[in-house]
Design an enzyme around this catalytic site. Structure first.
Site, short mmCIF file in Angstrom:
data_model
loop_
_atom_site.label_atom_id
_atom_site.label_comp_id
_atom_site.label_asym_id
_atom_site.label_seq_id
_atom_site.Cartn_x
_atom_site.Cartn_y
_atom_site.Cartn_z
N ARG A 1 -9.89 -11.74 2.93
CA ARG A 1 -10.73 -12.86 2.50
C ARG A 1 -10.01 -14.20 2.71
O ARG A 1 -10.64 -15.23 2.93
CB ARG A 1 -11.15 -12.67 1.05
CG ARG A 1 -10.01 -12.67 0.05
CD ARG A 1 -10.37 -12.01 -1.27
NE ARG A 1 -10.52 -10.56 -1.13
CZ ARG A 1 -10.84 -9.74 -2.12
NH1 ARG A 1 -11.06 -10.24 -3.34
NH2 ARG A 1 -10.95 -8.44 -1.92
N LYS B 1 0.84 -1.19 0.00
CA LYS B 1 0.00 0.00 0.00
C LYS B 1 0.88 1.25 0.00
O LYS B 1 1.94 1.27 0.63
CB LYS B 1 -0.88 0.05 1.25
CG LYS B 1 -1.92 -1.03 1.39
CD LYS B 1 -2.67 -0.87 2.71
CE LYS B 1 -3.69 -1.98 2.93
NZ LYS B 1 -4.87 -1.82 2.06
#
Length: 436
Positions: free
Chosen positions: A287, A213
């Protein structure tokens, strides 16, 4: 009441014109008056006005207030506190008189929802995967210790027990990944059926891994465990309200870091339910850890499985930080949650999840890709669809919440910077009002 406290009263009358057109606050020698702008002190508009006014009062550096006069029922008192509370400094409120039931509810919210906000606001240095799990245990034991049993599995034990997603994501950090499996069973019967399973994403810091990021996206990633904190708070609040059904809580806790041992693009994860997943973005890690919790939850055969996660930027793009995104194939369960959200005055919004979304995750080397192909850009929906592959009966009784209203990077007119605690009351209400 002490002499150095500021009195806060409510009024349905407009403020004097000298305070400005549509002013919501006025001042006299007694203190502040909040002008709710409606003919009633009750209702959604009045609550929002009270919360905004409380934010302004806090912004003036006033740290000790007394709620005085008529209208300070539970809902209005709580709206004031949600706006008045901030992430640093001490604030003292002398509450108006409430009946015993409302006083207990207010005190439970102050304890539990504030725990959620404080936990999410903690710096990652102070809250690793194991600390998150133990904080959750401490809260639930404080609320209903006689009904709680738990197991913490961590590090190499996760690998040996085939928690492949959680271990893979967390192995790159010096702080071991952790799975908390907590059994809230007020019946005392070890054979009692499990009514609901709650599965929370507990990423205590998310760098994005090798799909790194930028700083502007990483600076709030201490809050990436917001789903785990929200579900912990929801179960604690439901227990404090008298929940008598058995509920299991699974918190999937890890750091997503860059290191020589971190997982890489192209790696394939082999899950216990037989599914294989190719990793094509290490920043789609939530996830991957939730999948392990959902497999465990499915094995319990509960009526409901509810997972909660700060899962996608796509949900925030759609809804901002103002709503939690809601996904499910089960219309009745969605309606039940929306009714609970209405009763608690908390914001949820349903986004699309259809059968075709489940085919938008193709891989040349595994059953699934952990991100959708470039042709399919519904990121929040395809993330939910990914999770459905790990829920045995995904078409009924499963609810996925992409909790985009968990944390604010900057203050707004109703909220201070940081965690909001939104969703805790709705989920507690849902567990109570629909448990049979």
């Amino acid at each position: 009441m002490t002499n150095n406290t500021m009195l806060i009263s409510l009024s349905t009358q407009p403020a004097d014109a000298r305070w400005g057109e549509k002013a919501t606050l006025s001042v006299n020698e007694q203190g502040f008056t909040i002008h709710v702008g409606t003919t009633s002190l009750n209702g959604k508009a009045a609550l929002a006005t009270i919360q905004r006014a409380a934010r302004k009062i806090d912004g003036q550096g006033i740290k000790h207030v007394t709620l005085a006069g008529e209208g300070w029922d539970l809902a209005n008192s709580w709206a004031f506190w949600q706006g008045y509370r901030g992430p640093k400094g001490q604030r003292t409120v002398e509450w108006a008189e409430l009946n015993d039931a409302d006083k207990k509810e207010l005190n439970d919210r102050l304890k539990i929802v504030d725990w959620v906000r404080d936990t999410i606001n903690l710096p990652a240095e102070d809250l690793g995967p194991e600390q998150l799990a133990t904080r959750a245990v401490d809260l639930l034991c404080d609320v209903a210790c006689d009904a709680v049993n738990y197991r913490i599995t961590k590090g190499e034990d996760l690998r040996e027990q085939n928690y492949a997603g959680l271990y893979t994501v967390g192995r790159g950090s010096e702080r071991q990944p952790v799975l908390l499996a907590l059994d809230y069973n007020p019946t005392g019967n070890p054979d009692a059926p499990v009514f609901a399973c709650l599965v929370g994403k507990g990423i205590t810091f998310d760098t994005g891994g090798y799909s790194l990021k930028p700083s502007g996206s990483m600076d709030s990633m201490k809050s990436d465990m917001g789903g785990a904190a929200t579900l912990t708070g929801a179960l604690a609040l439901a227990a404090s309200r008298g929940l008598q059904q058995r509920v299991k809580l699974y918190l999937c806790c890890a750091d997503n870091m860059v290191s020589g041992n971190a997982f890489r693009l192209g790696d394939i994860i082999r899950y216990r339910n037989g599914k294989t997943v190719e990793v094509m973005n290490t920043d789609a890690e939530g996830r991957l850890v939730l999948a392990d919790g959902l497999i465990d939850a499915s094995e319990q055969n509960p009526q409901w499985i509810i997972d909660c996660a700060t899962l996608t930027g796509a949900a925030k793009m759609a809804l901002g930080n103002d709503y939690h995104a809601l996904f499910s194939f089960d219309d009745e369960l969605v309606a039940a949650l929306q009714e609970s959200a209405k009763e608690e005055n908390e914001p949820f919004w349903r986004l699309p999840l259809e059968e075709f979304h489940r085919s938008h995750l193709p891989s040349s080397f595994a059953d699934l890709n952990n991100i959708a192909s470039g042709a399919h850009t519904a990121g929040a929906s395809t993330a939910a669809a990914f999770l459905s592959h790990f829920v045995k009966n995904y078409q009924q009784g499963w609810l996925h919440i992409d909790c985009s209203a968990t944390y604010r990077k900057g203050a707004v007119d109703q909220w201070a910077t940081g965690a909001t605690g939104l969703g805790v009351r709705t989920l507690a209400n849902l567990l109570l009002s629909n448990a049979k």
